[in-house]
Design a protein around this motif. Structure first.
Motif, mmCIF file in Angstrom:
data_model
loop_
_atom_site.group_PDB
_atom_site.id
_atom_site.type_symbol
_atom_site.label_atom_id
_atom_site.label_comp_id
_atom_site.label_asym_id
_atom_site.label_seq_id
_atom_site.Cartn_x
_atom_site.Cartn_y
_atom_site.Cartn_z
ATOM 1 N N LYS A 34 31.818 6.882 5.814
ATOM 2 C CA LYS A 34 32.342 7.113 7.395
ATOM 3 C C LYS A 34 31.399 6.325 8.302
ATOM 4 N N GLU A 35 30.410 6.178 8.107
ATOM 5 C CA GLU A 35 29.407 5.652 9.047
ATOM 6 C C GLU A 35 29.837 4.270 9.473
ATOM 7 N N THR A 36 30.688 3.637 8.638
ATOM 8 C CA THR A 36 30.934 2.199 9.131
ATOM 9 C C THR A 36 32.011 2.156 10.395
ATOM 10 N N LEU A 37 32.475 3.493 10.710
ATOM 11 C CA LEU A 37 33.379 3.665 11.906
ATOM 12 C C LEU A 37 32.644 3.019 13.111
ATOM 13 N N ARG A 38 31.412 3.109 13.245
ATOM 14 C CA ARG A 38 30.682 2.836 14.437
ATOM 15 C C ARG A 38 30.822 1.297 14.464
ATOM 16 N N ASP A 39 30.592 0.649 13.380
ATOM 17 C CA ASP A 39 30.618 -0.764 13.273
ATOM 18 C C ASP A 39 31.973 -1.439 13.760
ATOM 19 N N ILE A 40 33.080 -0.452 13.349
ATOM 20 C CA ILE A 40 34.645 -0.790 13.649
ATOM 21 C C ILE A 40 34.553 -0.965 15.205
ATOM 22 N N LEU A 41 34.335 0.186 15.826
ATOM 23 C CA LEU A 41 34.222 0.357 17.274
ATOM 24 C C LEU A 41 33.483 -0.715 18.226
ATOM 25 N N MET A 42 32.372 -1.127 17.276
ATOM 26 C CA MET A 42 31.606 -2.185 18.309
ATOM 27 C C MET A 42 32.449 -3.505 18.150
ATOM 28 N N LEU A 67 35.588 -4.026 17.679
ATOM 29 C CA LEU A 67 36.866 -3.976 18.629
ATOM 30 C C LEU A 67 36.563 -4.217 19.822
ATOM 31 N N ARG A 68 35.498 -3.537 20.379
ATOM 32 C CA ARG A 68 35.375 -3.682 21.753
ATOM 33 C C ARG A 68 34.462 -5.093 22.271
ATOM 34 N N ASN A 69 34.372 -5.810 21.516
ATOM 35 C CA ASN A 69 34.034 -7.179 21.707
ATOM 36 C C ASN A 69 35.390 -7.949 22.236
ATOM 37 N N THR A 70 36.546 -7.367 22.338
ATOM 38 C CA THR A 70 38.042 -7.879 22.596
ATOM 39 C C THR A 70 38.360 -7.186 23.609
ATOM 40 N N THR A 71 38.886 -8.014 24.678
ATOM 41 C CA THR A 71 39.532 -7.292 25.952
ATOM 42 C C THR A 71 41.035 -7.095 25.769
ATOM 43 N N ASN A 72 41.352 -7.135 24.642
ATOM 44 C CA ASN A 72 42.897 -7.065 24.539
ATOM 45 C C ASN A 72 43.378 -5.386 24.919
ATOM 46 N N PRO A 73 44.353 -5.150 25.481
ATOM 47 C CA PRO A 73 44.856 -3.966 25.828
ATOM 48 C C PRO A 73 44.903 -2.920 24.597
ATOM 49 N N GLN A 74 45.399 -3.736 23.364
ATOM 50 C CA GLN A 74 45.524 -2.792 22.197
ATOM 51 C C GLN A 74 44.292 -2.106 21.713
ATOM 52 N N VAL A 75 43.077 -2.620 22.172
ATOM 53 C CA VAL A 75 41.795 -2.088 21.632
ATOM 54 C C VAL A 75 41.746 -0.623 21.953
ATOM 55 N N GLU A 76 42.044 -0.326 23.439
ATOM 56 C CA GLU A 76 41.882 1.127 23.787
ATOM 57 C C GLU A 76 42.504 2.124 23.022
ATOM 58 N N TYR A 77 43.898 1.773 22.671
ATOM 59 C CA TYR A 77 44.751 2.767 21.749
ATOM 60 C C TYR A 77 44.161 2.880 20.513
ATOM 61 N N ILE A 78 43.594 1.714 19.950
ATOM 62 C CA ILE A 78 43.016 1.932 18.287
ATOM 63 C C ILE A 78 41.667 2.551 18.358
ATOM 64 N N THR A 79 40.746 2.326 19.507
ATOM 65 C CA THR A 79 39.582 3.084 19.443
ATOM 66 C C THR A 79 39.837 4.510 19.721
ATOM 67 N N ARG A 80 40.968 4.881 20.426
ATOM 68 C CA ARG A 80 41.149 6.147 20.724
ATOM 69 C C ARG A 80 41.584 7.208 19.696
ATOM 70 N N THR A 81 42.338 6.094 18.714
ATOM 71 C CA THR A 81 42.714 6.776 17.465
ATOM 72 C C THR A 81 41.746 7.288 16.552
ATOM 73 N N ILE A 82 40.875 6.163 16.796
ATOM 74 C CA ILE A 82 39.811 6.295 15.527
ATOM 75 C C ILE A 82 38.731 7.565 16.112
ATOM 76 N N GLY A 83 38.643 7.539 17.353
ATOM 77 C CA GLY A 83 37.514 8.587 17.912
ATOM 78 C C GLY A 83 38.347 9.865 17.656
ATOM 79 N N LYS A 84 39.639 10.154 17.828
ATOM 80 C CA LYS A 84 40.278 11.456 17.513
ATOM 81 C C LYS A 84 40.202 11.921 16.102
ATOM 82 N N TRP A 85 40.164 10.884 15.120
ATOM 83 C CA TRP A 85 39.981 11.141 13.756
ATOM 84 C C TRP A 85 38.757 11.566 13.398
ATOM 85 N N ALA A 86 37.616 10.898 14.177
ATOM 86 C CA ALA A 86 36.247 11.091 13.928
ATOM 87 C C ALA A 86 36.030 12.612 14.369
#
Length: 557
Positions: free
Chosen positions: A520-528, A530-549
């Motif tokens: 589960k600790e790998t989630l932090r790396d996923i977020l880092m 994803l946040r290297n990209t300015t694509n609007p889809q990033v916000e939706y994916i990170t929010r979903t991951i954050g909710k599950w976490a």
């Protein structure tokens, strides 16, 4: 004064001979002694001295030509026979000898012209037989072959043609038959040893050669062959040591026969050192000189020079076909030329399928190379597996074996083959790095592939390796390494495809975390990532991951 005193002493002391033995005058060797001892320098010196002292030996000039020929001084022999050919007493014999010398000098047209002016004889037929071989005239060759008799000289001539046409076993059969009838013909052991050398039986060649060297340890041809056997069995240093005595003799100028051969072989024994100085003048003297110069250029990656040297050369034996195939393969791969690759494949097939080579190691290597170029890797492995035991520590073999194994899907054995390679040159080659990275990924060790990338300098090759890692890891479900690779690619080149790849890898990794196949600790790396990209889809994916976490009590800080 001494002479004037000795005369009366001889007349007055009549019993002197009884009291003191007379001193023996040193006898000057006869011509026959010089010839029997193969001291051709001494023989020429005696002949020329007597000639200048107006006490010429019978047929002195003919003997001078004979000795010069056997010394390897073909130019002097040519001059002598050229003069004698204009004298009626010696015209026929001198003209034929002149043709023989021309042959040794590579003046084949002149040799043929002189030979045909002579009346028919066994020697003339043998010389024309050899000239037909040099001219690649099969019709004439067969014509002169039918006039050969079952006698020593003619059979020796036939054996030499077998040798030059790579029919080594046929040549050995003739030499052994003659040896059975004439045990004293020790030099035949050298010819047999040469054949065994060509058949790669170096230890057998050495044993046969020893019989001759016991009687003639200073023979330049035999010592050269012994050195070549040492080179094949041991190394260049051992081979060079065998030539030391011959080098001293030839460098002193006392004996020039074989000096070009020694120069040539020393370049080979030293791994190409001095090739550009020694080999170019020998190209038309020693057939192997051209081939070894081509090999030198190949090792220096000077493909164009290698090709220029070999392109107009018509191959006459397996080695020449193989070298021409290798040059065309290297040039074809470097330039992306299908024509060169096709020529290379045809030459490899010609050698590998020939009756004389099909069951040899070289023949099987050729067939493997042929199928490699045709990308028929299962067939490649059939041939490589049959000779694998001979090349366990051979880097080039393991490099090709690894590629063939990987191309046929056997990545475990491919990885083992690649890791056996010790050559830094090969290990720094992008082909090696990319194949090894793929093997690591396919063998579920993608992190090692990532380490390979991290050890490289930034370049076009490192970018290509990143693409390979990103895509192959995605296919194999190793989404963590794939996401990292796509992240770097996107930062280097903002291509939408790289974002899609990164997005897919991150989502795939998230799914594996949910399925408890990744920590589960790998989630932090996923977020880092994803946040290297300015694509609007990033916000939706990170929010979903954050909710599950949050729901699963995973800390993301």
């Amino acid at each position: 004064m001494i002479l004037s005193r000795q005369r009366p002493a001889a007349s007055t002391l009549s019993g002197a001979k009884e009291k003191e033995p007379a001193k023996k005058q040193q006898k000057i060797p006869e011509l026959e002694e010089f010839l029997q001892n193969r001291d051709y320098t001494g023989a020429i010196t005696l002949l020329e001295f007597n000639k200048n002292a107006n006490k010429p030996h019978k047929d002195a000039d003919m003997w001078i030509g004979y000795c010069a020929f056997h010394l390897g001084d073909y130019k002097k022999a040519l001059e002598v026979y050229n003069v004698l050919g204009k004298q009626k007493n010696y015209q026929q014999e001198a003209l034929l000898n002149y043709a023989c010398v021309c042959f040794y000098l590579g003046m084949y047209k002149e040799s043929e012209e002189a030979c045909k002016k002579n009346s028919k004889s066994p020697l003339q037929n043998r010389l024309l037989f050899h000239l037909s071989h040099k001219f690649n005239d099969e019709k004439q060759l067969l014509s002169y072959h039918q006039y050969l008799q079952d006698q020593f000289e003619d059979q020796m001539c036939l054996a030499s043609i077998h040798y030059m046409r790579s029919h080594y076993q046929e040549a050995i059969d003739i030499y052994k038959r003659i040896l059975l009838e004439n045990r004293s013909f020790l030099a035949l052991n050298v010819y047999v040893a040469l054949c065994y050398y060509k058949l790669d039986y170096y230890d057998v060649s050495q044993e046969v050669l020893a019989v001759y060297l016991q009687s003639f340890p200073d023979s330049s041809i035999a010592v050269n062959l012994k050195a070549c056997n040492h080179f094949k069995l041991y190394n260049g240093k051992a081979a060079e040591a065998e030539l030391k005595h011959l080098r001293d003799v030839t460098s002193s100028g006392a004996f020039s026969f074989g000096s070009e051969l020694i120069k040539h072989n020393l370049v080979v024994f030293r791994g190409g050192e001095g090739a550009l100085q020694a080999l170019p003048p020998l190209i038309d003297v020693i057939p192997e000189a051209r081939l070894n110069l081509v090999i030198y250029y190949l090792r220096q990656d000077d493909l164009q020079e290698a090709y220029n040297l070999i392109k107009d050369h018509e191959p006459t034996g397996p080695q020449e076909y193989v070298i021409k195939a290798v040059v065309n393969a290297a040039l074809g791969q470097a330039e992306g030329s299908r024509e060169h690759l096709k020529i290379s494949q045809q030459y490899f097939q010609l050698v590998g399928s020939s009756a004389s080579e099909c069951d040899t190691i070289h023949g099987r290597q050729c067939m493997a190379s042929c199928f490699f170029l045709l990308k028929q890797f299962d067939d490649v492995l059939i041939y490589l597996n049959s000779i694998k035991t001979y090349f366990y520590n051979d880097d080039d073999f393991n490099f090709n074996y690894g590629q063939a194994k990987a191309s046929s899907g056997n990545y475990k054995e491919a990885e083992e083959a690649f890791l056996l390679i010790q050559s830094e040159r090969l290990k720094n080659d992008y082909v090696y790095i990319s194949w090894l990275a793929r093997c690591y990924i396919m063998n579920n060790r993608a992190r090692l592939a990532w380490e390979l990338y991290m050890s490289m300098e930034t370049s076009a090759e490192s970018f290509s390796l990143l693409q390979l890692i990103a895509n192959d890891c995605y296919k194999m479900g190793d989404f963590y390494v794939s996401a990292k690779a796509f992240d770097v690619l996107e930062r280097l080149d903002p291509n939408p495809e790289y974002w899609e790849g990164k997005r897919g890898a991150c989502v795939g990794l998230f799914q594996m975390i949910i399925a408890e196949k990744e920590p589960k600790e790998t989630l932090r790396d996923i977020l880092m990532i994803l946040r290297n990209t300015t694509n609007p889809q990033v916000e939706y994916i990170t929010r979903t991951i954050g909710k599950w976490a949050k729901d699963n009590l995973v800390t993301l800080q």
